[in-house]
Design a protein around this motif. Sequence first.
Motif, PDB file in Angstrom:
ATOM      1  N   MET A  31       0.829  -1.201   0.000  1.00 40.51           N
ATOM      2  CA  MET A  31       0.000   0.000   0.000  1.00 40.51           C
ATOM      3  C   MET A  31       0.869   1.259   0.000  1.00 40.51           C
ATOM      4  SD  MET A  31      -2.950   1.196  -0.350  1.00 40.51           S
ATOM      5  CE  MET A  31      -4.067  -0.141  -0.029  1.00 40.51           C
ATOM      6  N   GLN A  32       1.947   1.254   0.765  1.00 40.01           N
ATOM      7  CA  GLN A  32       2.856   2.402   0.771  1.00 40.01           C
ATOM      8  C   GLN A  32       3.508   2.579  -0.595  1.00 40.01           C
ATOM      9  OE1 GLN A  32       5.136   0.947   4.117  1.00 40.01           O
ATOM     10  NE2 GLN A  32       4.434   2.657   5.411  1.00 40.01           N
ATOM     11  N   LEU A  33       3.892   1.464  -1.220  1.00 38.72           N
ATOM     12  CA  LEU A  33       4.469   1.542  -2.554  1.00 38.72           C
ATOM     13  C   LEU A  33       3.433   2.053  -3.553  1.00 38.72           C
ATOM     14  CD1 LEU A  33       6.735   1.131  -4.566  1.00 38.72           C
ATOM     15  CD2 LEU A  33       6.108  -1.299  -4.687  1.00 38.72           C
ATOM     16  N   ALA A  34       2.196   1.634  -3.400  1.00 39.28           N
ATOM     17  CA  ALA A  34       1.125   2.111  -4.276  1.00 39.28           C
ATOM     18  C   ALA A  34       0.988   3.625  -4.182  1.00 39.28           C
ATOM     19  CB  ALA A  34      -0.194   1.426  -3.916  1.00 39.28           C
ATOM     20  N   GLU A  35       1.035   4.155  -2.974  1.00 37.76           N
ATOM     21  CA  GLU A  35       0.931   5.602  -2.774  1.00 37.76           C
ATOM     22  C   GLU A  35       2.117   6.338  -3.399  1.00 37.76           C
ATOM     23  OE1 GLU A  35       0.394   6.171   1.431  1.00 37.76           O
ATOM     24  OE2 GLU A  35      -1.531   5.132   1.428  1.00 37.76           O
ATOM     25  N   LEU A  36       3.313   5.776  -3.249  1.00 36.95           N
ATOM     26  CA  LEU A  36       4.522   6.400  -3.804  1.00 36.95           C
ATOM     27  C   LEU A  36       4.575   6.354  -5.326  1.00 36.95           C
ATOM     28  CD1 LEU A  36       7.499   5.198  -1.569  1.00 36.95           C
ATOM     29  CD2 LEU A  36       6.762   7.546  -1.946  1.00 36.95           C
ATOM     30  N   SER A  37       4.111   5.247  -5.895  1.00 42.38           N
ATOM     31  CA  SER A  37       4.287   5.005  -7.323  1.00 42.38           C
ATOM     32  C   SER A  37       3.091   5.412  -8.177  1.00 42.38           C
ATOM     33  CB  SER A  37       4.579   3.519  -7.566  1.00 42.38           C
ATOM     34  OG  SER A  37       3.451   2.731  -7.208  1.00 42.38           O
ATOM     35  N   GLY A  38       1.914   5.507  -7.551  1.00 38.87           N
ATOM     36  CA  GLY A  38       0.708   5.779  -8.330  1.00 38.87           C
ATOM     37  C   GLY A  38       0.146   4.532  -8.995  1.00 38.87           C
ATOM     38  N   VAL A  39       0.670   3.371  -8.625  1.00 36.45           N
ATOM     39  CA  VAL A  39       0.199   2.085  -9.149  1.00 36.45           C
ATOM     40  C   VAL A  39      -0.775   1.493  -8.135  1.00 36.45           C
ATOM     41  CG1 VAL A  39       0.921  -0.262  -9.796  1.00 36.45           C
ATOM     42  CG2 VAL A  39       2.357   1.691 -10.397  1.00 36.45           C
ATOM     43  N   LYS A  40      -1.887   0.955  -8.604  1.00 36.95           N
ATOM     44  CA  LYS A  40      -2.874   0.366  -7.697  1.00 36.95           C
ATOM     45  C   LYS A  40      -2.271  -0.795  -6.924  1.00 36.95           C
ATOM     46  CE  LYS A  40      -6.904   1.556 -10.431  1.00 36.95           C
ATOM     47  NZ  LYS A  40      -8.057   1.062 -11.176  1.00 36.95           N
ATOM     48  N   GLN A  41      -2.679  -0.925  -5.667  1.00 32.19           N
ATOM     49  CA  GLN A  41      -2.170  -1.993  -4.812  1.00 32.19           C
ATOM     50  C   GLN A  41      -2.486  -3.364  -5.412  1.00 32.19           C
ATOM     51  OE1 GLN A  41      -3.978  -4.262  -2.549  1.00 32.19           O
ATOM     52  NE2 GLN A  41      -2.026  -5.150  -1.943  1.00 32.19           N
ATOM     53  N   ALA A  42      -3.633  -3.515  -6.045  1.00 27.36           N
ATOM     54  CA  ALA A  42      -3.999  -4.798  -6.663  1.00 27.36           C
ATOM     55  C   ALA A  42      -3.034  -5.157  -7.790  1.00 27.36           C
ATOM     56  CB  ALA A  42      -5.428  -4.744  -7.188  1.00 27.36           C
ATOM     57  N   THR A  43      -2.583  -4.168  -8.545  1.00 27.48           N
ATOM     58  CA  THR A  43      -1.613  -4.396  -9.628  1.00 27.48           C
ATOM     59  C   THR A  43      -0.276  -4.820  -9.045  1.00 27.48           C
ATOM     60  OG1 THR A  43      -2.731  -2.766 -11.005  1.00 27.48           O
ATOM     61  CG2 THR A  43      -0.457  -3.318 -11.603  1.00 27.48           C
ATOM     62  N   ILE A  44       0.138  -4.175  -7.968  1.00 30.23           N
ATOM     63  CA  ILE A  44       1.390  -4.536  -7.294  1.00 30.23           C
ATOM     64  C   ILE A  44       1.304  -5.966  -6.780  1.00 30.23           C
ATOM     65  CG2 ILE A  44       2.865  -4.035  -5.295  1.00 30.23           C
ATOM     66  CD1 ILE A  44       2.122  -1.048  -5.743  1.00 30.23           C
ATOM     67  N   ARG A  77      -0.546  -8.428  -7.965  1.00 37.58           N
ATOM     68  CA  ARG A  77      -0.476  -9.367  -9.105  1.00 37.58           C
ATOM     69  C   ARG A  77       0.965  -9.531  -9.573  1.00 37.58           C
ATOM     70  NH1 ARG A  77      -5.124  -6.714 -10.687  1.00 37.58           N
ATOM     71  NH2 ARG A  77      -3.993  -5.443 -12.204  1.00 37.58           N
ATOM     72  N   PHE A  78       1.703  -8.439  -9.653  1.00 41.21           N
ATOM     73  CA  PHE A  78       3.110  -8.514 -10.050  1.00 41.21           C
ATOM     74  C   PHE A  78       3.897  -9.347  -9.048  1.00 41.21           C
ATOM     75  CE2 PHE A  78       7.410  -6.609  -9.596  1.00 41.21           C
ATOM     76  CZ  PHE A  78       7.951  -7.128 -10.755  1.00 41.21           C
ATOM     77  N   ASP A  79       3.642  -9.130  -7.771  1.00 41.92           N
ATOM     78  CA  ASP A  79       4.340  -9.861  -6.710  1.00 41.92           C
ATOM     79  C   ASP A  79       4.069 -11.369  -6.805  1.00 41.92           C
ATOM     80  OD1 ASP A  79       5.987  -9.970  -4.390  1.00 41.92           O
ATOM     81  OD2 ASP A  79       4.199 -10.078  -3.128  1.00 41.92           O
ATOM     82  N   ARG A  80       2.894 -11.737  -7.285  1.00 43.58           N
ATOM     83  CA  ARG A  80       2.537 -13.155  -7.441  1.00 43.58           C
ATOM     84  C   ARG A  80       2.983 -13.709  -8.799  1.00 43.58           C
ATOM     85  NH1 ARG A  80      -2.427 -11.135  -6.015  1.00 43.58           N
ATOM     86  NH2 ARG A  80      -3.286 -11.863  -7.998  1.00 43.58           N
ATOM     87  N   ASN A  81       3.769 -12.921  -9.530  1.00 45.53           N
ATOM     88  CA  ASN A  81       4.310 -13.325 -10.833  1.00 45.53           C
ATOM     89  C   ASN A  81       3.213 -13.503 -11.876  1.00 45.53           C
ATOM     90  OD1 ASN A  81       6.523 -13.733 -12.459  1.00 45.53           O
ATOM     91  ND2 ASN A  81       6.696 -15.902 -12.014  1.00 45.53           N
ATOM     92  N   SER A  82       2.192 -12.643 -11.816  1.00 41.20           N
ATOM     93  CA  SER A  82       1.093 -12.711 -12.778  1.00 41.20           C
ATOM     94  C   SER A  82       1.275 -11.733 -13.932  1.00 41.20           C
ATOM     95  CB  SER A  82      -0.233 -12.425 -12.064  1.00 41.20           C
ATOM     96  OG  SER A  82      -0.507 -13.419 -11.126  1.00 41.20           O
ATOM     97  N   GLY A  83       2.447 -11.162 -14.039  1.00 41.50           N
ATOM     98  CA  GLY A  83       2.739 -10.269 -15.152  1.00 41.50           C
ATOM     99  C   GLY A  83       2.544  -8.802 -14.805  1.00 41.50           C
ATOM    100  N   CYS A  84       3.101  -7.979 -15.665  1.00 41.94           N
ATOM    101  CA  CYS A  84       3.077  -6.546 -15.425  1.00 41.94           C
ATOM    102  C   CYS A  84       3.548  -5.853 -16.702  1.00 41.94           C
ATOM    103  CB  CYS A  84       4.032  -6.243 -14.278  1.00 41.94           C
ATOM    104  SG  CYS A  84       3.859  -4.649 -13.539  1.00 41.94           S
ATOM    105  N   ASP A  85       2.960  -4.708 -17.026  1.00 40.12           N
ATOM    106  CA  ASP A  85       3.406  -4.008 -18.230  1.00 40.12           C
ATOM    107  C   ASP A  85       4.639  -3.142 -17.924  1.00 40.12           C
ATOM    108  OD1 ASP A  85       2.614  -1.290 -17.459  1.00 40.12           O
ATOM    109  OD2 ASP A  85       0.567  -1.980 -17.746  1.00 40.12           O
ATOM    110  N   TYR A  86       5.301  -2.722 -18.986  1.00 41.36           N
ATOM    111  CA  TYR A  86       6.554  -1.988 -18.849  1.00 41.36           C
ATOM    112  C   TYR A  86       6.369  -0.662 -18.105  1.00 41.36           C
ATOM    113  CZ  TYR A  86      11.067   0.014 -19.903  1.00 41.36           C
ATOM    114  OH  TYR A  86      12.299   0.579 -19.777  1.00 41.36           O
ATOM    115  N   ILE A  87       5.281   0.029 -18.365  1.00 45.22           N
ATOM    116  CA  ILE A  87       5.044   1.317 -17.697  1.00 45.22           C
ATOM    117  C   ILE A  87       4.931   1.126 -16.191  1.00 45.22           C
ATOM    118  CG2 ILE A  87       3.386   3.216 -17.433  1.00 45.22           C
ATOM    119  CD1 ILE A  87       2.863   2.896 -20.482  1.00 45.22           C
ATOM    120  N   THR A  88       4.238   0.075 -15.774  1.00 51.75           N
ATOM    121  CA  THR A  88       4.110  -0.210 -14.343  1.00 51.75           C
ATOM    122  C   THR A  88       5.465  -0.542 -13.743  1.00 51.75           C
ATOM    123  OG1 THR A  88       1.836  -0.975 -14.642  1.00 51.75           O
ATOM    124  CG2 THR A  88       2.968  -1.679 -12.633  1.00 51.75           C
ATOM    125  N   LEU A  89       6.256  -1.343 -14.442  1.00 46.15           N
ATOM    126  CA  LEU A  89       7.605  -1.655 -13.957  1.00 46.15           C
ATOM    127  C   LEU A  89       8.418  -0.385 -13.786  1.00 46.15           C
ATOM    128  CD1 LEU A  89       8.516  -4.768 -16.135  1.00 46.15           C
ATOM    129  CD2 LEU A  89       7.792  -4.732 -13.738  1.00 46.15           C
TER     130      LEU A  89
END
Length: 69
Positions: free
Chosen positions: A22-35, A37-49
């Motif tokens: 959640m703190q990373l979501a606030e810092l990055s502007g990326v939704k916590q749910a997206t973070i 999914r990435f953490d669970r190795n479900s993929g992520c687009d380049y902009i999010t990375l």
Amino acid sequence: MIELKVTPRLREILKERNMTQMQLAELSGVKQATISRFDRNSGCDYITLFQLSKALEISIEELFTVEEE
């Protein structure tokens, strides 16, 4: 032929920094749910990375561990 296993190391990075998704979501502007999914190795687009690496002040490469299988 060498096969590579690429896995996110986000959980490890957040733990080292005593930071939550959640703190990373606030810092990055990326939704916590997206973070999550990435953490669970479900993929992520380049902009999010890019947004995650910028917020953590690391390179995109540092978000991953690469191992030979």
